[in-house]
Design an enzyme around this catalytic site. Structure first.
Site, PDB file in Angstrom:
ATOM      1  N   GLU A  21      42.198 -72.332  44.985  1.00  0.00           N
ATOM      2  CA  GLU A  21      43.402 -71.835  45.639  1.00  0.00           C
ATOM      3  C   GLU A  21      44.682 -72.426  45.057  1.00  0.00           C
ATOM      4  O   GLU A  21      45.713 -72.434  45.693  1.00  0.00           O
ATOM      5  CB  GLU A  21      43.308 -72.120  47.139  1.00  0.00           C
ATOM      6  CG  GLU A  21      42.115 -71.446  47.803  1.00  0.00           C
ATOM      7  CD  GLU A  21      41.918 -71.875  49.235  1.00  0.00           C
ATOM      8  OE1 GLU A  21      42.646 -71.377  50.108  1.00  0.00           O
ATOM      9  OE2 GLU A  21      41.031 -72.711  49.500  1.00  0.00           O
ATOM     10  N   SER A 157      40.800 -68.990  52.165  1.00  0.00           N
ATOM     11  CA  SER A 157      41.357 -67.810  51.506  1.00  0.00           C
ATOM     12  C   SER A 157      40.357 -66.678  51.329  1.00  0.00           C
ATOM     13  O   SER A 157      40.581 -65.779  50.521  1.00  0.00           O
ATOM     14  CB  SER A 157      41.960 -68.176  50.132  1.00  0.00           C
ATOM     15  OG  SER A 157      43.149 -68.923  50.307  1.00  0.00           O
ATOM     16  N   TYR A 227      46.532 -61.856  49.530  1.00  0.00           N
ATOM     17  CA  TYR A 227      47.601 -62.246  48.614  1.00  0.00           C
ATOM     18  C   TYR A 227      48.069 -61.137  47.677  1.00  0.00           C
ATOM     19  O   TYR A 227      48.843 -61.395  46.761  1.00  0.00           O
ATOM     20  CB  TYR A 227      47.146 -63.468  47.798  1.00  0.00           C
ATOM     21  CG  TYR A 227      46.779 -64.637  48.680  1.00  0.00           C
ATOM     22  CD1 TYR A 227      47.751 -65.266  49.457  1.00  0.00           C
ATOM     23  CD2 TYR A 227      45.466 -65.083  48.771  1.00  0.00           C
ATOM     24  CE1 TYR A 227      47.417 -66.332  50.293  1.00  0.00           C
ATOM     25  CE2 TYR A 227      45.135 -66.147  49.600  1.00  0.00           C
ATOM     26  CZ  TYR A 227      46.112 -66.759  50.351  1.00  0.00           C
ATOM     27  OH  TYR A 227      45.777 -67.797  51.170  1.00  0.00           O
ATOM     28  N   ARG A 266      46.408 -73.357  62.087  1.00  0.00           N
ATOM     29  CA  ARG A 266      46.286 -71.919  62.268  1.00  0.00           C
ATOM     30  C   ARG A 266      44.858 -71.621  62.692  1.00  0.00           C
ATOM     31  O   ARG A 266      43.906 -72.002  62.002  1.00  0.00           O
ATOM     32  CB  ARG A 266      46.599 -71.159  60.973  1.00  0.00           C
ATOM     33  CG  ARG A 266      46.778 -69.641  61.192  1.00  0.00           C
ATOM     34  CD  ARG A 266      46.717 -68.874  59.902  1.00  0.00           C
ATOM     35  NE  ARG A 266      45.379 -68.841  59.347  1.00  0.00           N
ATOM     36  CZ  ARG A 266      45.072 -69.193  58.094  1.00  0.00           C
ATOM     37  NH1 ARG A 266      46.006 -69.610  57.276  1.00  0.00           N
ATOM     38  NH2 ARG A 266      43.817 -69.129  57.675  1.00  0.00           N
ATOM     39  N   ASP A 268      42.041 -68.887  63.415  1.00  0.00           N
ATOM     40  CA  ASP A 268      41.652 -67.512  63.094  1.00  0.00           C
ATOM     41  C   ASP A 268      40.615 -67.039  64.098  1.00  0.00           C
ATOM     42  O   ASP A 268      39.600 -67.719  64.331  1.00  0.00           O
ATOM     43  CB  ASP A 268      41.083 -67.433  61.676  1.00  0.00           C
ATOM     44  CG  ASP A 268      42.108 -67.828  60.619  1.00  0.00           C
ATOM     45  OD1 ASP A 268      43.320 -67.708  60.899  1.00  0.00           O
ATOM     46  OD2 ASP A 268      41.704 -68.255  59.520  1.00  0.00           O
ATOM     47  N   GLU A 281      37.522 -69.937  62.621  1.00  0.00           N
ATOM     48  CA  GLU A 281      37.769 -71.201  61.939  1.00  0.00           C
ATOM     49  C   GLU A 281      39.187 -71.659  62.228  1.00  0.00           C
ATOM     50  O   GLU A 281      40.009 -70.895  62.741  1.00  0.00           O
ATOM     51  CB  GLU A 281      37.554 -71.069  60.436  1.00  0.00           C
ATOM     52  CG  GLU A 281      38.392 -70.005  59.764  1.00  0.00           C
ATOM     53  CD  GLU A 281      37.946 -69.752  58.329  1.00  0.00           C
ATOM     54  OE1 GLU A 281      38.556 -70.360  57.429  1.00  0.00           O
ATOM     55  OE2 GLU A 281      37.005 -68.973  58.117  1.00  0.00           O
ATOM     56  N   ASN A 283      42.448 -73.786  60.402  1.00  0.00           N
ATOM     57  CA  ASN A 283      43.000 -74.232  59.124  1.00  0.00           C
ATOM     58  C   ASN A 283      44.065 -75.290  59.381  1.00  0.00           C
ATOM     59  O   ASN A 283      45.013 -75.048  60.134  1.00  0.00           O
ATOM     60  CB  ASN A 283      43.600 -73.027  58.390  1.00  0.00           C
ATOM     61  CG  ASN A 283      43.969 -73.333  56.959  1.00  0.00           C
ATOM     62  OD1 ASN A 283      44.683 -74.283  56.689  1.00  0.00           O
ATOM     63  ND2 ASN A 283      43.493 -72.513  56.044  1.00  0.00           N
ATOM     64  N   GLY A 287      48.666 -71.459  54.888  1.00  0.00           N
ATOM     65  CA  GLY A 287      49.477 -70.936  53.806  1.00  0.00           C
ATOM     66  C   GLY A 287      50.928 -70.754  54.223  1.00  0.00           C
ATOM     67  O   GLY A 287      51.234 -70.471  55.387  1.00  0.00           O
TER      68      GLY A 287
END
Length: 321
Positions: A21, A157, A227, A266, A268, A281, A283, A287
């Site tokens: 990443e 990602s 992305y 974050r 998810d 999950e 994070n 990002g």
């Protein structure tokens, strides 16, 4: 929002690294740098390489922003080194980072706290081979059913992740996953709305920002969908009933707290057809790019991205004393 002083702070933004990443991390780092400058914080962008420790020793920063993704920024090792150097940083400590980074371990903690997360099995490559791939995969399908989500136990990602809708596709998905990690996490696939909830603490305790709904064009939120412009549509806030949105944010806050996180994260989730959230999950180094979810959530909350980052940086710097 609390507005601690940021004048004359020496801030280091770490980005790059050697993970898959790296490119995303560099984009996040530059975005953080630009946002901090809008609120008068002069920051320096630096890679996590052999020159980092000498630089920390020669000119210790007041605070570090970790914009590294993948293992370097999320497995807790770099945070442990910063702790050894006495350098404060935005985000959770090394122990919590290690826990969140390992998805099976994090899911086990979530389950202990009664936080919903899809059923799963974690399978190291060695056991997969020793026990016989066909027999193991048959048992997984019998136990978890179809469809399934296969993804690296440690990673981000969407790299190495695949949805498996029929049993013959499972071996190839496992091989693809093992290309990114030695352990595969196989979990029951829950159809529904992809939602991300960012959590920030700006001085008055953890706060869930508005959920962001994720609508990938091909139905899977993989690396390209994350992305590549035009591959995904985002709705901030998510198109959820008020009661469901409140439940989603409550679950996200509970996950943040259960894993012992700090400053920002974050979460998810999938919201199923009955409005029930399932945590996938968490994070610890979200990002920060132009298509990332935390900045979208900040905007949806009516907050200024630079001021939010400035507040987090100032709070981290205050921990030094």
């Amino acid at each position: 929002m609390t507005e601690p002083a940021t004048t004359d702070l020496h801030v280091l933004v770490l980005a790059g690294g050697l993970s898959y990443e790296r490119d995303v991390s560099l984009r996040s780092g530059r975005r953080v740098l630009d946002a901090l400058k809008t609120v008068g914080v002069e920051a320096e962008l630096r890679d996590a390489d052999v020159a980092l420790l000498p630089a920390l020793t020669a000119d210790p920063p007041d605070a570090v922003v970790i914009a590294l993704h993948g293992a370097t920024g999320e497995d807790g090792s770099l945070r442990g080194v910063l702790d050894l150097c006495g350098v404060p940083y935005v985000g959770c400590d090394a122990r919590a980072s290690r826990l969140a980074w390992d998805k099976p371990s994090a899911k086990a903690v979530l389950r202990e706290f009664g936080i919903p997360t899809p059923d799963w099995v974690a399978l190291p490559h060695d056991r997969f081979s020793e026990l016989g791939a066909v027999a193991v995969l048959d048992r997984i399908v019998d136990r978890l059913g179809l469809p399934l989500m296969v993804k690296p136990a440690q990673g981000g990602s969407g790299l190495g992740a695949a949805v498996v809708r029929d049993a013959p596709a499972l071996p190839a998905a496992m091989v693809g996953c093992f290309a990114y990690d030695s352990t595969a996490l196989v979990e029951r696939f829950v159809p529904g709305m992809d939602v991300a909830v960012s959590v920030v603490d700006l001085g008055d305790g953890p706060r869930a920002l508005p959920p962001v709904e994720i609508v990938p064009r091909n139905g899977v939120y993989d690396y390209a969908a994350r992305y590549t412009a035009g591959r995904t549509t985002w709705h901030a806030p998510a198109r959820l009933d008020k009661a469901v949105a409140e439940t989603v944010t409550e679950v996200a806050l509970a996950a943040h707290t259960a894993l012992g996180l700090r400053d920002l994260s974050r979460v998810d989730l999938i919201v199923d057809a009955d409005g029930r959230p399932h945590v996938l999950e968490v994070n610890v180094s979200p990002g920060m790019t132009e298509t990332s979810l935390l900045p979208l959530a900040v905007q949806a909350a009516g907050l200024d991205f630079g001021r939010v980052l400035g507040s987090l940086v100032a709070r981290a710097a205050a921990r030094r004393s």
